[in-house]
Enzyme design. Sequence first.
Site, PDB file in Angstrom:
ATOM      1  N   CYS A   1      -4.873   2.331  -3.670  1.00  0.00           N
ATOM      2  CA  CYS A   1      -3.654   2.902  -3.060  1.00  0.00           C
ATOM      3  C   CYS A   1      -2.468   1.964  -3.206  1.00  0.00           C
ATOM      4  O   CYS A   1      -1.656   1.814  -2.282  1.00  0.00           O
ATOM      5  CB  CYS A   1      -3.863   3.246  -1.584  1.00  0.00           C
ATOM      6  SG  CYS A   1      -5.029   4.549  -1.344  1.00  0.00           S
TER       7      CYS A   1
ATOM      8  N   ASP B   1       3.304  -4.638   7.905  1.00  0.00           N
ATOM      9  CA  ASP B   1       2.053  -3.889   7.845  1.00  0.00           C
ATOM     10  C   ASP B   1       0.912  -4.894   8.008  1.00  0.00           C
ATOM     11  O   ASP B   1       0.625  -5.680   7.103  1.00  0.00           O
ATOM     12  CB  ASP B   1       1.981  -3.166   6.489  1.00  0.00           C
ATOM     13  CG  ASP B   1       0.634  -2.508   6.239  1.00  0.00           C
ATOM     14  OD1 ASP B   1      -0.301  -2.732   7.027  1.00  0.00           O
ATOM     15  OD2 ASP B   1       0.524  -1.779   5.236  1.00  0.00           O
TER      16      ASP B   1
ATOM     17  N   LYS C   1     -10.296  -1.026  10.629  1.00  0.00           N
ATOM     18  CA  LYS C   1     -10.447  -2.213   9.776  1.00  0.00           C
ATOM     19  C   LYS C   1     -10.747  -3.459  10.607  1.00  0.00           C
ATOM     20  O   LYS C   1     -10.897  -4.547  10.090  1.00  0.00           O
ATOM     21  CB  LYS C   1      -9.167  -2.433   8.963  1.00  0.00           C
ATOM     22  CG  LYS C   1      -8.934  -1.331   7.924  1.00  0.00           C
ATOM     23  CD  LYS C   1      -7.765  -1.661   7.041  1.00  0.00           C
ATOM     24  CE  LYS C   1      -7.183  -0.448   6.372  1.00  0.00           C
ATOM     25  NZ  LYS C   1      -7.810  -0.110   5.087  1.00  0.00           N
TER      26      LYS C   1
ATOM     27  N   HIS D   1       0.868  -1.179   0.000  1.00  0.00           N
ATOM     28  CA  HIS D   1       0.000   0.000   0.000  1.00  0.00           C
ATOM     29  C   HIS D   1       0.907   1.232   0.000  1.00  0.00           C
ATOM     30  O   HIS D   1       2.015   1.179   0.541  1.00  0.00           O
ATOM     31  CB  HIS D   1      -0.831  -0.057   1.286  1.00  0.00           C
ATOM     32  CG  HIS D   1      -1.911   0.960   1.399  1.00  0.00           C
ATOM     33  ND1 HIS D   1      -1.666   2.260   1.782  1.00  0.00           N
ATOM     34  CD2 HIS D   1      -3.238   0.875   1.211  1.00  0.00           C
ATOM     35  CE1 HIS D   1      -2.808   2.923   1.832  1.00  0.00           C
ATOM     36  NE2 HIS D   1      -3.780   2.110   1.483  1.00  0.00           N
TER      37      HIS D   1
ATOM     38  N   GLN E   1      -4.244  -5.478   6.946  1.00  0.00           N
ATOM     39  CA  GLN E   1      -5.224  -6.415   6.357  1.00  0.00           C
ATOM     40  C   GLN E   1      -5.106  -7.811   6.968  1.00  0.00           C
ATOM     41  O   GLN E   1      -5.609  -8.784   6.392  1.00  0.00           O
ATOM     42  CB  GLN E   1      -5.010  -6.511   4.840  1.00  0.00           C
ATOM     43  CG  GLN E   1      -5.218  -5.222   4.093  1.00  0.00           C
ATOM     44  CD  GLN E   1      -6.657  -4.744   4.086  1.00  0.00           C
ATOM     45  OE1 GLN E   1      -7.584  -5.494   4.421  1.00  0.00           O
ATOM     46  NE2 GLN E   1      -6.877  -3.507   3.712  1.00  0.00           N
TER      47      GLN E   1
HETATM   48  N1  PMP Z   1      -1.686  -0.809   4.565  1.00  0.00           N
HETATM   49  C1  PMP Z   1      -2.622  -1.574   3.997  1.00  0.00           C
HETATM   50  C2  PMP Z   1      -2.254  -2.951   3.517  1.00  0.00           C
HETATM   51  C3  PMP Z   1      -3.927  -1.100   3.872  1.00  0.00           C
HETATM   52  O1  PMP Z   1      -4.857  -1.853   3.281  1.00  0.00           O
HETATM   53  C4  PMP Z   1      -4.233   0.199   4.344  1.00  0.00           C
HETATM   54  C5  PMP Z   1      -5.626   0.783   4.217  1.00  0.00           C
HETATM   55  N2  PMP Z   1      -6.244   0.569   2.995  1.00  0.00           N
HETATM   56  C6  PMP Z   1      -3.215   0.945   4.941  1.00  0.00           C
HETATM   57  C7  PMP Z   1      -1.959   0.418   5.038  1.00  0.00           C
HETATM   58  C8  PMP Z   1      -3.468   2.330   5.467  1.00  0.00           C
HETATM   59  O2  PMP Z   1      -4.270   2.274   6.598  1.00  0.00           O
HETATM   60  P1  PMP Z   1      -4.874   3.596   7.271  1.00  0.00           P
HETATM   61  O3  PMP Z   1      -5.495   4.380   6.163  1.00  0.00           O
HETATM   62  O4  PMP Z   1      -5.860   3.066   8.250  1.00  0.00           O
HETATM   63  O5  PMP Z   1      -3.733   4.302   7.907  1.00  0.00           O
END
Ligand code: PMP
Length: 407
Positions: free
Chosen positions: A364, A200, A226, A123, A203
């Site tokens: 993203c 990270d 999430k 991401h 997910q």
């Molecule tokens: N890493 C991953 C794998 C994600 O899916 C996301 C959110 N789509 C993020 C980071 C960013 O998370 P946040 O917007 O809650 O900071």
Amino acid sequence: MSLNIKHIRDQFPILKQQVYGKPLVYLDSAASAHKVVDVLLAERRLTIDYYGNIHRAAHYMADKATADFEAVRTQVAEFLGAEGREEIIFTKGTTESINLVAFSFGEAFAQPGDEIIVSEMEHHSNIVPWQLMAERKQARVVMLPFADDGELRMDLLPGLITPRTKMIAVTHVSNVLGTINPIREITELAHAHGVKVLVDGAQAVQHMPVNVRELGADFYTFSSHKIYGPNGVGVLYGRRDLLEVMPPYQGGGEMIAEVSFTKTTFNELPYKFEAGTPHITGVAGLGAALRFITEAGIGNIAEHEQELLRYATEKLLTIEGMSIFGTSPRKSGVISFNIEGIHPYDAGMLLDKMGIAVRTGHHCADPVMEHYKIPGTIRISFGIYNTREEIDQFFEALKKVIQILGK
Ligand code: PMP
């Protein structure tokens, strides 16, 4: 024991909503999950019954709020299998957690010419902070590619690690491909070369059991929104010996021991990294979300979502012109796909009008789109509350979309 889905759905009143007169089928939990009602009750209780600013207080209300807040820290430490509660830092979300590490780890350890390995499936939140750090420190971001099936090219990793490598930043589960990455293998290889690993977990934690010590992660991040909790709260787990030598990320109240205009000293862990008033009620809500997950049983959740993944994948593969991006056998409940001749945005818009919430676009993760040379995908993603019936509804709606938009 399997999940009682009716009982679970009853705890998410929003799922009873209709959109455009159609029952809502929510297949976008990877972007943000709905909030279990206990989360709101926990936030309400803290707000109405005993609110006060935490830590500094000498009064009843603030003491109670502090106790709630710190109890959640202990709960998170247990949830992640951390060695100590001081290894848990509350942030705004995964993005802030990663920025914190990229900045502070970079300040402590990065020298000009150093390298950070970042996987191609990350991401943007796990790419850009490292690029910013690399720019500041004249370091370099090196990409670990993935293969077309969505699996990391683990065969290439040993060759990418050099004496200049300081960190590997990798997602536990890809938000586009669904791939569950072999974190243990990565940390073993990294540690054999004195390299640290940030995982990270945005997910992952809501879908499968996670134990940071078994994984060997030096840093692990996730977002409350999430995992059925409130927005604006996130977690950073960091190994104590690393956090201890890393400088503060932000300055302000709470992160100091003493301040004077000649010398300021910093507070101990974890407070050194928690400048300012945190999201007190949000953290209480996260505590309720973790209780909900623990009661349902993360193993049961994983089983339920794997079943949905199998069922939906089978159905999608019956569609002519279907391409699924991410076909690893080790996959979480995320399916990104395109149908030949149909633009994902058009499909998403029509599905929405039929009550089906999906996500379309680059998610993203531009490098993933670049890998496949596509502008975007349609993505469905599952949460604890989704059912086979909803997948049937989605599938029927998708067939109509194909009729309308197809050649
Ligand atoms: N890493 C991953 C794998 C994600 O899916 C996301 C959110 N789509 C993020 C980071 C960013 O998370 P946040 O917007 O809650 O900071």
